[in-house]
Design a protein around this motif. Structure first.
Motif, short mmCIF file in Angstrom:
data_model
loop_
_atom_site.label_atom_id
_atom_site.label_comp_id
_atom_site.label_asym_id
_atom_site.label_seq_id
_atom_site.Cartn_x
_atom_site.Cartn_y
_atom_site.Cartn_z
N LYS B 306 0.95 -1.18 0.02
CA LYS B 306 -0.19 -0.13 0.02
C LYS B 306 0.93 1.22 0.01
CE LYS B 306 -4.57 -0.68 1.41
NZ LYS B 306 -5.90 -0.31 2.34
N ILE B 307 2.31 1.18 0.44
CA ILE B 307 2.97 2.33 0.24
C ILE B 307 3.69 2.39 -1.16
CG2 ILE B 307 5.22 3.30 0.73
CD1 ILE B 307 4.60 2.06 3.56
N LEU B 308 3.72 1.27 -1.96
CA LEU B 308 3.97 1.11 -3.41
C LEU B 308 2.83 1.68 -4.33
CD1 LEU B 308 6.24 0.42 -5.12
CD2 LEU B 308 5.30 -2.04 -5.07
N ARG B 309 1.71 1.38 -3.96
CA ARG B 309 0.56 1.69 -4.89
C ARG B 309 -0.63 2.05 -3.80
NH1 ARG B 309 0.72 -0.32 -10.27
NH2 ARG B 309 -1.18 0.77 -10.57
N THR B 310 -0.83 3.17 -3.71
CA THR B 310 -1.63 3.75 -2.35
C THR B 310 -2.98 4.27 -3.19
OG1 THR B 310 0.61 4.58 -1.62
CG2 THR B 310 -1.68 5.53 -0.38
N PRO B 311 -3.87 3.72 -2.61
CA PRO B 311 -5.30 4.21 -3.05
C PRO B 311 -5.44 5.70 -2.55
CG PRO B 311 -5.56 1.96 -1.86
CD PRO B 311 -4.20 2.55 -1.60
N ILE B 312 -6.17 6.36 -3.34
CA ILE B 312 -6.63 7.66 -2.92
C ILE B 312 -8.19 7.77 -2.58
CG2 ILE B 312 -6.74 10.21 -3.64
CD1 ILE B 312 -4.22 9.86 -5.27
N LEU B 313 -8.53 7.97 -1.38
CA LEU B 313 -9.82 7.73 -0.92
C LEU B 313 -10.58 9.13 -0.87
CD1 LEU B 313 -9.33 5.36 1.97
CD2 LEU B 313 -9.70 4.98 -0.38
N ASN B 314 -11.71 9.26 -1.10
CA ASN B 314 -12.49 10.50 -0.83
C ASN B 314 -12.90 10.52 0.76
OD1 ASN B 314 -15.01 9.29 -0.66
ND2 ASN B 314 -15.59 9.82 -2.60
N THR B 315 -13.71 11.40 1.09
CA THR B 315 -13.98 11.82 2.60
C THR B 315 -15.11 10.74 3.09
OG1 THR B 315 -15.54 13.48 1.93
CG2 THR B 315 -13.50 14.21 2.75
N ARG B 316 -15.66 10.15 1.86
CA ARG B 316 -16.76 8.85 2.32
C ARG B 316 -15.94 7.49 2.21
NH1 ARG B 316 -22.48 10.09 -0.72
NH2 ARG B 316 -21.39 8.95 -2.38
N GLY B 317 -14.77 7.39 1.94
CA GLY B 317 -13.85 6.15 1.94
C GLY B 317 -13.89 5.54 0.62
N ALA B 318 -14.61 5.95 -0.57
CA ALA B 318 -14.56 5.35 -1.74
C ALA B 318 -13.16 5.59 -2.43
CB ALA B 318 -15.37 5.95 -2.65
N THR B 319 -12.62 4.73 -3.33
CA THR B 319 -11.42 5.10 -3.84
C THR B 319 -11.59 5.82 -5.07
OG1 THR B 319 -10.29 2.67 -3.08
CG2 THR B 319 -9.60 3.68 -5.21
N VAL B 320 -10.77 6.89 -5.28
CA VAL B 320 -11.03 7.87 -6.59
C VAL B 320 -9.94 8.00 -7.46
CG1 VAL B 320 -12.87 8.98 -5.30
CG2 VAL B 320 -10.69 9.74 -5.03
N GLY B 321 -8.73 7.30 -7.20
CA GLY B 321 -7.31 7.48 -7.87
C GLY B 321 -6.47 6.67 -7.12
N GLU B 322 -5.05 6.83 -7.43
CA GLU B 322 -4.12 5.97 -6.80
C GLU B 322 -2.62 6.75 -7.01
OE1 GLU B 322 -2.92 2.12 -7.90
OE2 GLU B 322 -2.85 2.38 -10.08
N ARG B 323 -1.79 6.68 -5.94
CA ARG B 323 -0.73 7.05 -6.06
C ARG B 323 0.28 5.80 -6.56
NH1 ARG B 323 1.18 8.54 -0.36
NH2 ARG B 323 2.57 6.89 -0.29
N ARG B 324 1.33 5.98 -7.63
CA ARG B 324 1.70 4.93 -7.99
C ARG B 324 3.34 5.18 -8.80
NH1 ARG B 324 -2.58 4.27 -12.96
NH2 ARG B 324 -1.55 5.62 -14.33
N PRO B 325 4.24 4.34 -8.67
CA PRO B 325 5.30 4.55 -9.55
C PRO B 325 4.99 4.88 -10.89
CG PRO B 325 5.30 2.46 -8.25
CD PRO B 325 3.97 2.91 -8.19
N ALA B 326 5.78 5.95 -11.53
CA ALA B 326 5.59 6.16 -12.75
C ALA B 326 6.54 5.25 -13.67
CB ALA B 326 5.89 7.73 -12.99
N ALA B 327 6.51 5.60 -15.02
CA ALA B 327 7.12 4.67 -15.94
C ALA B 327 8.60 4.37 -15.43
CB ALA B 327 7.02 5.12 -17.28
N ALA B 328 9.35 5.71 -15.19
CA ALA B 328 10.63 5.33 -14.91
C ALA B 328 11.13 4.85 -13.77
CB ALA B 328 11.31 7.14 -14.80
#
Lengths: 335, 335
Positions: B306-328
Motif C-alpha cells: 500500500k506504500i508502493l501503490r496507494t489508493p486515494i480515498l475521498n471523505t466517504r472512503g471510496a477509492t477515486v485514484g491512486e498514487r503509484r510509480p511512474a514509468a521511470a
C-alpha cells in the motif's frame, strides 16, 4: 517539456526544493495575456471550480427563491475551515431547505481551524458532515434540486440534473468541447479543463458583459459575495482570506486541492488559472500571491507579503530559509 | 535538464499530479549501480542523515560507556512519533546522563501519533522538547559531549566538537571534499551531500569491511539497532517501520524531510539515496518502496504494497485514484 520552476525553498545558502507548474491568464475576449508552461492539457481544478459549480444556484433563481444571503452564496463557493461562522450558517441554511446534515453526500473531516479542532477533541465531539470544507457547495447543489423540485438524493451523481447544469455552464464559459471528470474528495464530480479553458471561464465571469443576463448577474453576485466575505470562502488566517483582503475588493481568489489556484479580477476582466505539477498547496499560494503582486493587486499587507515570501522556521522559531518565487515567477509581465 | 517523473497520482482516468526526483544506488566499492536524474548536485538529506550523525556516538565509545541499549541507539537514528515508547526512553536516557529535557536544543512539537496528540489535547498537556521527533538524535549528541567531558551547552552549533566529528565521519564515508550545511528543523546543522556521495557513505556503512574497526563496529551496531527496532526509528504505522518490517531484517531505511529517503542494505552492501525535487514525502515513500521492491526486499506485506501503490480515498472512503510509480520508476534495473 517540463514546466518551469515557479517556486523554490531555500535552507542556508542552498535551494532545497523546487516546484514546477503552469499559469494561464486570459481576458474576457479570450486573449491569452500570460502563459507559462503547459496550459493546454486537462487538469482538475478541484475546489477552485466551486464558483463555477455555484453558477446554477444563482442563475436558476434558486438562491433568490430561498432568500439566500451573500454569506450563504459565499459559502457555496467555499472550502471552509469548519469554524462556527461556517458550520452554523450551513446548518441553518439546510434547515431552511427542509433538509439536514444527513442529506449531504460529503463525508466528515475535522475542522481545519486548530482551536475548533482541539476544542472538539477536548469535548470528545466527532466532526460531522457539516464540517466538511465543501458543505456549503453541497448545500448549494441541494438548494437547486429543491428549487427544481427534483430528487435531492443522488445530487452528487454526474448524471443528476444539478451536475449536468454545472457541466453545461462550464462548457459554455470555457469553450471546452467535452469535459472528463473525476470524483473529488467530497464525492462530487470535478470536471477537468485546461488552464486556458479555466482562465477563459473565469475571465468571462469577471467581465460578464457578453453573457446572458441571468449568467452575468449570477457571475457578479458570486464574485461580489466572495470578495465581501473572504473568511467565509476559506477561514481565519487562510491564504484566500488574506489575499482577498489585501486586494481590497479587486480580486476573488480560490484555492483548490493538489496545487490549483484560481483568480477572478473584475476590475480588469482577467481570469487566472494556476496548477503546480506536484500538487503542493504551499507553492500554489506563493504563485497566486506573485500573480496578484504582478497585477498590482497586493496593497501593502504584511500577511500577504508573507505568502509571497515565506520564512521557513525551525522548531525553535529561528528563520532557516524561505519559500519564494523562482526566477520565472519573479518578473511576470502581461501582454 | 529536469529530473524524471518518478511518481504519479491519478484521479478518475487522468494523472492529476506528478513528482520528479532522482535516485542513486552505490555499492561499497563506490560503483554506481543505479542512477536516475541529477545525482551530483548537493542536497540536504535532513533526517535521513541521522544514522551518519550517530556514528560518533558509537565510534567514540560513548554508547558503551553509558551502557546504551540497542533501543536507545535506534532512537539516536530516529524521527520518532512521540509515542510513550519513544519519549519515556529518551527521558530515562537523559536522566542517566545527569541531564534533562531543558538541555535539548530542539524545540517542541506535537506528537505525530494521533491518539497521543489527541489524548494530550484532552488532558490540556502541551508537548515538550522530548516530543520533538529528533530528541533521540539530540540525546545522542549530548551523550558524546558527556563522554568527552566537554560543554554540553552549544552542542548543536556547527563548531562544537560533536558536530565536527559528525562532519568528519560524513566526509570520510562520502568522499565529499567540503560540506556546506543548513540548519535543520531541530536547530542542528544538516550537512549537504550529493545523492552519489550519500549513497556511497550509506553503502560503506552497509558493508563496512574497509572501514576502521571502530567505524565498522559502529556502522554494524547502528544499522542492526534500526533493523531490530523499526517502530523506535519512526513510529506506529509509519512508512519506515512498515518497510523495514517488510524487508525482514535485510534493509534499514530512513525518511528525511523535504522528500529525502535513504536505504542501507547490509545483505548486498548497497546504499540508496532518493530526493524528490518538490520535497513531497508521499512521493519519497512510493519511491523507496519501489526501490526495495526492485531489489527483491519487499516480501509480501499488504502494508508495504500500500506504500508502493496507494489508493486515494475521498471523505466517504471510496477509492477515486491512486498514487503509484511512474514509468521511470516501475522497471528499475541495477547494473
Amino acid at each position: 517539456m517540463a514546466n518551469p520552476v515557479l517556486v523554490e525553498l531555500t535552507r542556508g545558502s542552498m535551494v532545497e526544493s523546487v516546484h514546477r507548474g503552469s499559469i494561464a491568464i486570459l481576458d474576457a475576449d479570450g486573449r491569452m495575456r500570460l502563459s507559462l508552461g503547459d496550459v493546454e492539457s486537462p487538469v482538475y481544478s478541484r475546489s477552485s471550480l466551486k464558483p463555477m459549480q455555484a453558477i446554477p444556484l444563482v442563475e436558476s433563481g434558486a438562491a433568490q427563491a430561498f432568500g439566500l444571503s451573500d454569506e450563504e452564496v459565499a459559502l457555496a463557493c467555499a472550502s471552509h475551515s469548519g469554524e462556527p461562522m461556517h458550520t452554523e450558517r450551513v446548518s441553518i441554511w439546510l434547515e431552511r431547505l427542509g433538509l439536514s446534515e444527513s442529506d449531504l453526500a460529503c463525508g466528515a473531516h475535522a475542522s481545519r481551524y486548530e482551536p475548533v479542532a482541539e476544542a472538539m477533541v477536548r469535548r470528545g465531539e466527532k466532526p460531522t458532515r457539516v464540517f466538511n470544507n465543501c458543505s456549503g457547495k453541497h448545500t448549494g447543489f441541494l438548494t437547486v434540486a429543491r428549487h427544481w423540485d427534483i430528487a435531492t438524493n443522488g445530487y452528487e451523481q454526474v448524471s443528476h440534473p444539478v451536475q449536468q447544469a454545472v457541466a453545461a455552464a462550464l462548457r459554455e464559459l470555457s469553450d471546452a468541447k467535452e469535459l472528463t471528470y473525476g470524483i473529488d474528495g467530497c464525492a462530487a464530480p470535478n470536471f477537468a479543463t485546461s488552464l486556458t479553458q479555466f482562465a477563459r471561464a473565469a475571465a468571462r465571469m469577471a467581465s460578464p458583459i457578453r453573457l446572458s443576463a441571468e449568467r452575468a448577474a449570477a457571475s457578479r453576485r458570486l464574485l461580489s459575495a466572495m470578495i465581501a466575505h473572504p473568511e467565509l470562502v476559506s477561514g481565519t488566517g487562510r491564504a484566500c482570506a488574506i489575499l482577498m483582503r489585501a486586494a481590497t475588493g479587486r480580486a476573488a481568489v480560490k484555492a483548490g486541492a493538489e496545487g490549483f489556484f484560481a483568480g477572478w479580477i473584475p476590475t480588469s476582466g482577467l481570469g487566472i488559472a494556476i496548477k503546480i505539477d506536484d500538487g503542493a498547496g504551499r507553492a500554489a499560494e506563493t504563485t497566486i500571491a506573485a500573480v496578484l503582486d504582478a497585477l498590482g493587486l497586493l496593497d501593502y499587507s504584511e500577511a500577504a507579503r508573507k505568502i509571497l515570501r515565506t520564512p521557513i522556521l525551525n522548531t525553535r522559531g529561528a528563520t532557516v530559509g524561505e519559500r519564494r518565487p523562482a526566477a520565472a515567477l519573479a518578473n511576470l509581465k502581461l501582454s
